[in-house]
Design an enzyme around this catalytic site. Sequence first.
Site, PDB file in Angstrom:
ATOM      1  N   GLU A  31      -6.066  -4.746  11.426  1.00 32.10           N
ATOM      2  CA  GLU A  31      -5.001  -5.674  11.013  1.00 32.10           C
ATOM      3  C   GLU A  31      -4.381  -6.382  12.206  1.00 32.10           C
ATOM      4  O   GLU A  31      -3.149  -6.504  12.311  1.00 32.10           O
ATOM      5  CB  GLU A  31      -3.899  -4.907  10.252  1.00 32.10           C
ATOM      6  CG  GLU A  31      -4.420  -4.108   9.067  1.00 32.10           C
ATOM      7  CD  GLU A  31      -3.343  -3.367   8.280  1.00 32.10           C
ATOM      8  OE1 GLU A  31      -2.154  -3.705   8.423  1.00 32.10           O
ATOM      9  OE2 GLU A  31      -3.701  -2.461   7.521  1.00 32.10           O
TER      10      GLU A  31
ATOM     11  N   GLU B 102      -1.452   5.098   6.699  1.00 32.60           N
ATOM     12  CA  GLU B 102      -0.089   5.363   7.186  1.00 32.60           C
ATOM     13  C   GLU B 102       0.512   6.677   6.685  1.00 32.60           C
ATOM     14  O   GLU B 102       1.651   6.701   6.204  1.00 32.60           O
ATOM     15  CB  GLU B 102       0.836   4.188   6.813  1.00 32.60           C
ATOM     16  CG  GLU B 102       0.329   2.855   7.328  1.00 32.60           C
ATOM     17  CD  GLU B 102       1.246   1.670   6.980  1.00 32.60           C
ATOM     18  OE1 GLU B 102       2.218   1.860   6.232  1.00 32.60           O
ATOM     19  OE2 GLU B 102       0.975   0.561   7.465  1.00 32.60           O
TER      20      GLU B 102
HETATM   21  C1  XIL Z   1       1.398  -6.278   3.979  1.00 33.80           C
HETATM   22  C2  XIL Z   1       0.986  -7.630   3.381  1.00 33.80           C
HETATM   23  O1  XIL Z   1       0.485  -8.432   4.413  1.00 33.80           O
HETATM   24  C3  XIL Z   1       2.169  -8.294   2.720  1.00 33.80           C
HETATM   25  O2  XIL Z   1       1.755  -9.464   2.019  1.00 33.80           O
HETATM   26  C4  XIL Z   1       2.851  -7.327   1.741  1.00 33.80           C
HETATM   27  O3  XIL Z   1       4.030  -7.919   1.254  1.00 33.80           O
HETATM   28  C5  XIL Z   1       3.193  -6.021   2.432  1.00 33.80           C
HETATM   29  O4  XIL Z   1       2.010  -5.472   3.012  1.00 33.80           O
HETATM   30  N1  XIL Z   1       0.125  -2.350   6.981  1.00 33.80           N
HETATM   31  C6  XIL Z   1      -0.804  -2.422   5.964  1.00 33.80           C
HETATM   32  C7  XIL Z   1      -0.902  -3.647   5.146  1.00 33.80           C
HETATM   33  O5  XIL Z   1      -1.642  -1.513   5.825  1.00 33.80           O
HETATM   34  O6  XIL Z   1      -1.360  -3.406   3.847  1.00 33.80           O
HETATM   35  C8  XIL Z   1       0.422  -4.388   5.110  1.00 33.80           C
HETATM   36  O7  XIL Z   1       0.228  -5.624   4.435  1.00 33.80           O
HETATM   37  C9  XIL Z   1       0.942  -4.610   6.506  1.00 33.80           C
HETATM   38  C10 XIL Z   1       1.173  -3.296   7.214  1.00 33.80           C
END
Ligand code: XIL
Length: 339
Positions: free
Chosen positions: A255, A148
Amino acid sequence: MLFLSSCANLSARSLYDTLDPGLKNSIAKSPKIGVSVLYSELQSNKQYENEIIKRFSSVTPENAMKFEVLHPQPGESNFTEADFIIDWAKLNKLNVRGHPIIWHRQIPSWLKEMELPDSKFQELFESHISELVSRYKDSVLAWDVVNEAFNSDGSLRKSIWLKNLGPEYIKDAFILAHHANPRAKLFYNDYDIEKPGIKSDAVYNLLIRLLAIKVPIHGIGFQMHLRPGFTPTEMEIETTLKKFADLGLEIHITELDVAIPVPSTDEDRQKQKEKFEMVARICEKMESCKVLSLWGLHDGVSWIPSHFKGLGEATLFDEQINKKECYEAFREGLNKRLY
Ligand code: XIL
């Protein structure tokens, strides 16, 4: 240190052999199907653990490798959670995607509060990457090295990394990770880049520049957090993924979740099924799409409700870990082998 709870000590082989093959069956070929895993759930919820072992072939530590977990205090490294997941994955023959090495969130306050610029920062950046990647060099063969780095307008995010190290930090992170494990496949990972537009173009242009100067970058991770307000079409996703694949990059969907308004209607759930099936189908038929990973096994552990007001039900299983209709739709998408 091997650090296994009693719930992880179950016989993985017998589970693997006797239960409904589920998604494991449809991942005999690429893409591998994965899911993010939470250390706390693995410690306490046997059903959660069993479902993952039974159905998936790849896992991503959801939080265990984040900077704030690894380095809660200055000068301290705590690999308890990450080690546990790595050992558990090995025991259960699951691949691990390492995630995320350099990210602007889940940074401990001691690091955020450091006086800027600080000469120690470069040292911290380097040792974090080297220590993490080399620690798992035999077990983690794909890493989200930078996560990101872009804003939605295509500019570089003013993260602590950018502020302290300048834009070169992205290139340097890949070089350091490669040095720590030359065998690992290194990914740039981001959200909302599945759809053509300014942000996707910015990432594409960065990757072209990095590849041109032979920076060791091997793949692109599309997070694929689909939700009302971000609903790219099949054609848009396919075109975008192909454009990146044409650079010679491996594609991972890292994801996937599909958030819907809660409480949901039949129509919301129908649209959600179509999205899950669509993404599975796209990855399934694309040669360069090697991993398709879900974010959160079930609705009870999904990050969506706490981060997106009014949205939820974003995963394939309900809070009691029962398959939802979208599970079957997703599976259907995977079974249509269109090579
Ligand atoms: C999220 C997790 O799922 C949560 O448990 C945490 O509180 C915040 O992060 N993009 C990403 C992930 O790359 O690491 C994030 O994960 C969601 C968005």
